[in-house]
Design a protein around this motif. Structure first.
Motif, PDB file in Angstrom:
ATOM      1  N   TYR A 133     -21.053 -49.261  59.821  1.00 41.71           N
ATOM      2  CA  TYR A 133     -20.881 -48.327  60.894  1.00 41.71           C
ATOM      3  C   TYR A 133     -22.399 -47.838  61.007  1.00 41.71           C
ATOM      4  O   TYR A 133     -22.721 -46.783  61.734  1.00 41.71           O
ATOM      5  N   THR A 134     -23.528 -48.289  60.244  1.00 41.10           N
ATOM      6  CA  THR A 134     -25.000 -47.595  60.463  1.00 41.10           C
ATOM      7  C   THR A 134     -25.595 -48.649  61.443  1.00 41.10           C
ATOM      8  O   THR A 134     -25.497 -49.896  61.509  1.00 41.10           O
ATOM      9  N   GLU A 135     -26.097 -47.958  62.218  1.00 37.86           N
ATOM     10  CA  GLU A 135     -27.049 -48.348  63.371  1.00 37.86           C
ATOM     11  C   GLU A 135     -28.102 -49.211  62.553  1.00 37.86           C
ATOM     12  O   GLU A 135     -28.775 -48.840  61.660  1.00 37.86           O
ATOM     13  N   ALA A 136     -28.729 -50.090  63.312  1.00 40.00           N
ATOM     14  CA  ALA A 136     -29.823 -51.016  63.059  1.00 40.00           C
ATOM     15  C   ALA A 136     -30.996 -50.063  62.881  1.00 40.00           C
ATOM     16  O   ALA A 136     -31.233 -49.053  63.629  1.00 40.00           O
ATOM     17  N   ARG A 176     -31.309 -47.965  60.501  1.00 41.62           N
ATOM     18  CA  ARG A 176     -30.983 -46.778  59.678  1.00 41.62           C
ATOM     19  C   ARG A 176     -30.464 -47.163  58.086  1.00 41.62           C
ATOM     20  O   ARG A 176     -30.503 -48.287  58.057  1.00 41.62           O
ATOM     21  N   SER A 177     -30.484 -45.793  57.422  1.00 40.04           N
ATOM     22  CA  SER A 177     -30.130 -46.405  56.056  1.00 40.04           C
ATOM     23  C   SER A 177     -28.984 -45.753  55.420  1.00 40.04           C
ATOM     24  O   SER A 177     -28.420 -44.886  56.160  1.00 40.04           O
ATOM     25  N   VAL A 178     -28.396 -46.158  54.419  1.00 40.16           N
ATOM     26  CA  VAL A 178     -27.276 -45.643  53.755  1.00 40.16           C
ATOM     27  C   VAL A 178     -27.798 -44.916  52.401  1.00 40.16           C
ATOM     28  O   VAL A 178     -28.518 -45.354  51.651  1.00 40.16           O
ATOM     29  N   ARG A 179     -27.619 -43.551  52.181  1.00 43.43           N
ATOM     30  CA  ARG A 179     -27.614 -42.948  51.146  1.00 43.43           C
ATOM     31  C   ARG A 179     -26.623 -42.589  50.314  1.00 43.43           C
ATOM     32  O   ARG A 179     -25.696 -42.136  50.846  1.00 43.43           O
ATOM     33  N   ILE A 180     -26.607 -42.692  49.097  1.00 47.79           N
ATOM     34  CA  ILE A 180     -25.622 -42.260  48.152  1.00 47.79           C
ATOM     35  C   ILE A 180     -26.153 -41.331  47.055  1.00 47.79           C
ATOM     36  O   ILE A 180     -27.138 -41.642  46.605  1.00 47.79           O
ATOM     37  N   TYR A 181     -25.516 -40.237  46.984  1.00 47.09           N
ATOM     38  CA  TYR A 181     -25.784 -39.077  46.096  1.00 47.09           C
ATOM     39  C   TYR A 181     -24.718 -38.474  45.588  1.00 47.09           C
ATOM     40  O   TYR A 181     -23.614 -38.413  46.165  1.00 47.09           O
ATOM     41  N   ARG A 240     -20.206 -32.565  42.014  1.00 46.56           N
ATOM     42  CA  ARG A 240     -19.521 -33.566  41.478  1.00 46.56           C
ATOM     43  C   ARG A 240     -18.776 -34.457  42.547  1.00 46.56           C
ATOM     44  O   ARG A 240     -17.557 -34.709  42.144  1.00 46.56           O
ATOM     45  N   THR A 241     -19.310 -34.369  43.324  1.00 48.55           N
ATOM     46  CA  THR A 241     -18.935 -35.269  44.676  1.00 48.55           C
ATOM     47  C   THR A 241     -19.809 -36.311  44.959  1.00 48.55           C
ATOM     48  O   THR A 241     -20.940 -35.970  45.125  1.00 48.55           O
ATOM     49  N   VAL A 242     -19.285 -37.567  45.304  1.00 49.46           N
ATOM     50  CA  VAL A 242     -20.034 -38.557  45.571  1.00 49.46           C
ATOM     51  C   VAL A 242     -20.248 -38.507  47.199  1.00 49.46           C
ATOM     52  O   VAL A 242     -19.354 -38.558  47.872  1.00 49.46           O
ATOM     53  N   ILE A 243     -21.443 -38.504  47.503  1.00 51.87           N
ATOM     54  CA  ILE A 243     -21.634 -38.308  49.202  1.00 51.87           C
ATOM     55  C   ILE A 243     -22.370 -39.589  49.612  1.00 51.87           C
ATOM     56  O   ILE A 243     -23.101 -40.091  48.980  1.00 51.87           O
ATOM     57  N   VAL A 244     -21.743 -40.171  50.795  1.00 52.01           N
ATOM     58  CA  VAL A 244     -22.287 -41.462  51.057  1.00 52.01           C
ATOM     59  C   VAL A 244     -22.672 -41.023  52.732  1.00 52.01           C
ATOM     60  O   VAL A 244     -21.868 -40.782  53.392  1.00 52.01           O
ATOM     61  N   ASP A 245     -24.102 -41.096  53.031  1.00 49.23           N
ATOM     62  CA  ASP A 245     -24.550 -40.765  54.469  1.00 49.23           C
ATOM     63  C   ASP A 245     -25.129 -41.894  54.927  1.00 49.23           C
ATOM     64  O   ASP A 245     -26.119 -42.550  54.447  1.00 49.23           O
ATOM     65  N   ASN A 246     -24.709 -41.968  56.204  1.00 50.29           N
ATOM     66  CA  ASN A 246     -25.299 -43.426  56.715  1.00 50.29           C
ATOM     67  C   ASN A 246     -26.131 -42.940  57.990  1.00 50.29           C
ATOM     68  O   ASN A 246     -26.339 -43.845  58.806  1.00 50.29           O
ATOM     69  N   ALA A 248     -11.776 -44.701  64.382  1.00 47.53           N
ATOM     70  CA  ALA A 248     -12.637 -43.828  65.121  1.00 47.53           C
ATOM     71  C   ALA A 248     -12.958 -44.302  66.543  1.00 47.53           C
ATOM     72  O   ALA A 248     -13.748 -45.242  66.665  1.00 47.53           O
ATOM     73  N   ALA A 249     -12.804 -43.501  67.382  1.00 48.22           N
ATOM     74  CA  ALA A 249     -12.889 -43.810  68.863  1.00 48.22           C
ATOM     75  C   ALA A 249     -14.408 -43.761  69.137  1.00 48.22           C
ATOM     76  O   ALA A 249     -15.260 -42.726  68.840  1.00 48.22           O
ATOM     77  N   GLY A 250     -14.786 -45.057  69.768  1.00 46.01           N
ATOM     78  CA  GLY A 250     -16.199 -44.827  70.314  1.00 46.01           C
ATOM     79  C   GLY A 250     -17.213 -45.821  69.123  1.00 46.01           C
ATOM     80  O   GLY A 250     -18.232 -45.829  69.358  1.00 46.01           O
ATOM     81  N   MET A 251     -16.457 -45.861  67.788  1.00 46.72           N
ATOM     82  CA  MET A 251     -17.555 -46.666  67.202  1.00 46.72           C
ATOM     83  C   MET A 251     -17.461 -48.025  67.331  1.00 46.72           C
ATOM     84  O   MET A 251     -16.668 -48.634  67.904  1.00 46.72           O
ATOM     85  N   PRO A 252     -18.446 -48.558  67.066  1.00 49.08           N
ATOM     86  CA  PRO A 252     -18.662 -50.035  67.468  1.00 49.08           C
ATOM     87  C   PRO A 252     -17.762 -51.107  67.048  1.00 49.08           C
ATOM     88  O   PRO A 252     -17.614 -52.063  67.790  1.00 49.08           O
ATOM     89  N   ASN A 253     -17.248 -50.914  66.050  1.00 49.73           N
ATOM     90  CA  ASN A 253     -16.084 -52.167  65.609  1.00 49.73           C
ATOM     91  C   ASN A 253     -14.528 -51.461  65.942  1.00 49.73           C
ATOM     92  O   ASN A 253     -13.781 -51.961  65.265  1.00 49.73           O
ATOM     93  N   GLU A 254     -14.377 -50.560  66.571  1.00 47.68           N
ATOM     94  CA  GLU A 254     -12.764 -50.058  66.948  1.00 47.68           C
ATOM     95  C   GLU A 254     -12.184 -51.016  67.416  1.00 47.68           C
ATOM     96  O   GLU A 254     -10.965 -51.243  67.045  1.00 47.68           O
TER      97      GLU A 254
END
Length: 78
Positions: A14-17, A19-24, A28-34, A54-60
């Motif tokens: 679901y990441t737009e061309a 853009r990047s995906v960050r993981i941090y 004590r929680t893993v965050i995935v931010d796209n 997810a309504a409106g997401m490209p792959n729904e």
């Protein structure tokens, strides 16, 4: 391992061309931010429920079942 792989797979899917995906870690929680537009609160409340799309997401309408994040959540909760 599979649970994290599934979350990352969804983030990339679901990441737009361009853009990047960050993981941090934060508190004590893993965050995935796209870097995509945040989901509305009412949709966010349903992520992890069975058959949720997810309504409106490209792959729904891509033939997915809406069970991937549901099963991932069940595994992580266990």
């Amino acid at each position: 391992k599979k649970a994290l792989s599934n979350v990352l797979s969804h983030a990339v899917k679901y990441t737009e061309a361009g853009r990047s995906v960050r993981i941090y870690m934060k508190d004590r929680t893993v965050i995935v931010d796209n870097e995509c537009q945040p989901l509305a609160d009412e949709m966010l409340a349903h992520i992890g429920e069975s058959f949720c799309h997810a309504a409106g997401m490209p792959n729904e309408n891509d033939g997915s079942t809406g069970l991937g994040l549901y099963l991932t959540k069940r595994i992580l909760d266990a």
